[in-house]
Design a protein around this motif. Sequence first.
Motif, mmCIF file in Angstrom:
data_model
loop_
_atom_site.group_PDB
_atom_site.id
_atom_site.type_symbol
_atom_site.label_atom_id
_atom_site.label_comp_id
_atom_site.label_asym_id
_atom_site.label_seq_id
_atom_site.Cartn_x
_atom_site.Cartn_y
_atom_site.Cartn_z
ATOM 1 N N ASP A 25 -2.652 7.600 -26.258
ATOM 2 C CA ASP A 25 -1.582 6.689 -25.821
ATOM 3 C C ASP A 25 -0.236 7.126 -26.401
ATOM 4 N N ILE A 26 -0.231 7.544 -27.655
ATOM 5 C CA ILE A 26 0.994 8.028 -28.290
ATOM 6 C C ILE A 26 1.472 9.300 -27.600
ATOM 7 N N ALA A 27 0.554 10.227 -27.347
ATOM 8 C CA ALA A 27 0.910 11.499 -26.710
ATOM 9 C C ALA A 27 1.485 11.290 -25.320
ATOM 10 N N THR A 28 0.892 10.415 -24.534
ATOM 11 C CA THR A 28 1.394 10.202 -23.182
ATOM 12 C C THR A 28 2.725 9.446 -23.194
ATOM 13 N N ALA A 29 2.884 8.466 -24.084
ATOM 14 C CA ALA A 29 4.159 7.746 -24.191
ATOM 15 C C ALA A 29 5.264 8.690 -24.664
ATOM 16 N N ARG B 136 4.340 16.322 -13.874
ATOM 17 C CA ARG B 136 3.133 15.865 -13.157
ATOM 18 C C ARG B 136 1.947 16.093 -14.078
ATOM 19 N N MET B 137 1.385 14.997 -14.572
ATOM 20 C CA MET B 137 0.249 15.085 -15.482
ATOM 21 C C MET B 137 -0.982 15.540 -14.701
ATOM 22 N N ILE B 138 -1.644 16.570 -15.218
ATOM 23 C CA ILE B 138 -2.855 17.094 -14.593
ATOM 24 C C ILE B 138 -4.083 16.487 -15.254
ATOM 25 N N ALA B 139 -4.103 16.473 -16.599
ATOM 26 C CA ALA B 139 -5.238 15.923 -17.336
ATOM 27 C C ALA B 139 -4.778 15.515 -18.721
ATOM 28 N N ALA B 140 -5.483 14.530 -19.293
ATOM 29 C CA ALA B 140 -5.164 14.062 -20.634
ATOM 30 C C ALA B 140 -6.452 13.571 -21.292
ATOM 31 N N PHE B 141 -6.723 14.093 -22.475
ATOM 32 C CA PHE B 141 -7.926 13.740 -23.223
ATOM 33 C C PHE B 141 -7.554 13.496 -24.675
ATOM 34 N N GLY B 142 -8.342 12.662 -25.365
ATOM 35 C CA GLY B 142 -8.064 12.436 -26.765
ATOM 36 C C GLY B 142 -9.239 11.808 -27.485
ATOM 37 N N ASP B 143 -9.134 11.824 -28.814
ATOM 38 C CA ASP B 143 -10.097 11.125 -29.659
ATOM 39 C C ASP B 143 -9.313 10.384 -30.744
ATOM 40 N N ASP B 144 -9.922 10.129 -31.881
ATOM 41 C CA ASP B 144 -9.266 9.337 -32.919
ATOM 42 C C ASP B 144 -8.161 10.082 -33.666
ATOM 43 N N HIS B 145 -8.049 11.413 -33.465
ATOM 44 C CA HIS B 145 -7.096 12.203 -34.255
ATOM 45 C C HIS B 145 -6.217 13.136 -33.434
ATOM 46 N N GLN B 146 -6.536 13.314 -32.173
ATOM 47 C CA GLN B 146 -5.823 14.330 -31.399
ATOM 48 C C GLN B 146 -5.775 13.975 -29.924
ATOM 49 N N SER C 58 13.693 27.191 -14.280
ATOM 50 C CA SER C 58 12.519 28.042 -14.076
ATOM 51 C C SER C 58 11.498 27.484 -13.103
ATOM 52 N N GLY C 59 11.808 26.387 -12.442
ATOM 53 C CA GLY C 59 10.844 25.794 -11.524
ATOM 54 C C GLY C 59 9.719 25.113 -12.288
ATOM 55 N N ALA C 60 8.517 25.177 -11.757
ATOM 56 C CA ALA C 60 7.368 24.510 -12.365
ATOM 57 C C ALA C 60 6.736 25.395 -13.430
ATOM 58 N N LEU C 61 6.509 24.809 -14.606
ATOM 59 C CA LEU C 61 5.806 25.488 -15.690
ATOM 60 C C LEU C 61 4.528 24.716 -15.967
ATOM 61 N N SER C 62 3.378 25.374 -15.875
ATOM 62 C CA SER C 62 2.118 24.735 -16.234
ATOM 63 C C SER C 62 1.965 24.823 -17.745
ATOM 64 N N CYS C 63 1.833 23.658 -18.372
ATOM 65 C CA CYS C 63 1.810 23.576 -19.834
ATOM 66 C C CYS C 63 0.526 22.915 -20.317
ATOM 67 N N ALA C 64 0.069 23.343 -21.489
ATOM 68 C CA ALA C 64 -1.004 22.666 -22.211
ATOM 69 C C ALA C 64 -0.470 22.376 -23.604
ATOM 70 N N LYS C 65 -0.734 21.164 -24.088
ATOM 71 C CA LYS C 65 -0.190 20.726 -25.365
ATOM 72 C C LYS C 65 -1.291 20.034 -26.156
ATOM 73 N N HIS C 66 -1.469 20.476 -27.411
ATOM 74 C CA HIS C 66 -2.415 19.853 -28.328
ATOM 75 C C HIS C 66 -1.612 19.159 -29.415
ATOM 76 N N LEU C 67 -1.824 17.865 -29.572
ATOM 77 C CA LEU C 67 -1.109 17.068 -30.561
ATOM 78 C C LEU C 67 -2.100 16.458 -31.541
ATOM 79 N N THR C 68 -1.777 16.520 -32.832
ATOM 80 C CA THR C 68 -2.555 15.767 -33.807
ATOM 81 C C THR C 68 -1.719 14.577 -34.251
ATOM 82 N N VAL C 69 -2.397 13.444 -34.415
ATOM 83 C CA VAL C 69 -1.727 12.182 -34.693
ATOM 84 C C VAL C 69 -2.427 11.492 -35.853
ATOM 85 N N SER C 70 -1.632 10.966 -36.793
ATOM 86 C CA SER C 70 -2.164 10.085 -37.829
ATOM 87 C C SER C 70 -1.104 9.059 -38.174
ATOM 88 N N ASP C 71 -1.556 7.887 -38.556
ATOM 89 C CA ASP C 71 -0.664 6.774 -38.880
ATOM 90 C C ASP C 71 0.339 6.502 -37.756
#
Length: 121
Positions: A8-12, A63-73, A85-98
């Motif tokens: 939820d934090i990552a998507t917001a 344009r969100m393609i996919a979003a997955f997460g657990d208790d920490h990431q 540059s037009g459309a860039l396909s991106c993948a992003k890994h985020l770690t979250v605490s507190d």
Amino acid sequence: MAQPAPLDIATAFTKAWTSHDVEKAASYVADDVVFDGPMQQSTGKEPYLKGLTKLSEDVTGVRMIAAFGDDHQALLMYDLMTKSSGALSCAKHLTVSDGKIHSDKLTFDSKKLGSAKPRAN
């Protein structure tokens, strides 16, 4: 009250900065955030937000393609629409605490960027 889930934090956060609301996006970022991307590596909130602000100015949509997460990431895959540059396909890994993003690892094909520079080793 429980903290929002990392996904939820990552998507917001992503919705905020891609909508040019970097101030709101900053509210999700820890002071000690570590960023690793094709065009920038940084530690700390100030340099991270400086790079994010520059990128946000070039964004015309997402344009969100996919979003997955657990208790920490969270792992997001999206197409980022940009003026330069037009459309860039991106993948992003985020770690979250507190409730804050502590690390952000971004990958995309930097060859698509007109001003791409080789990454320093």
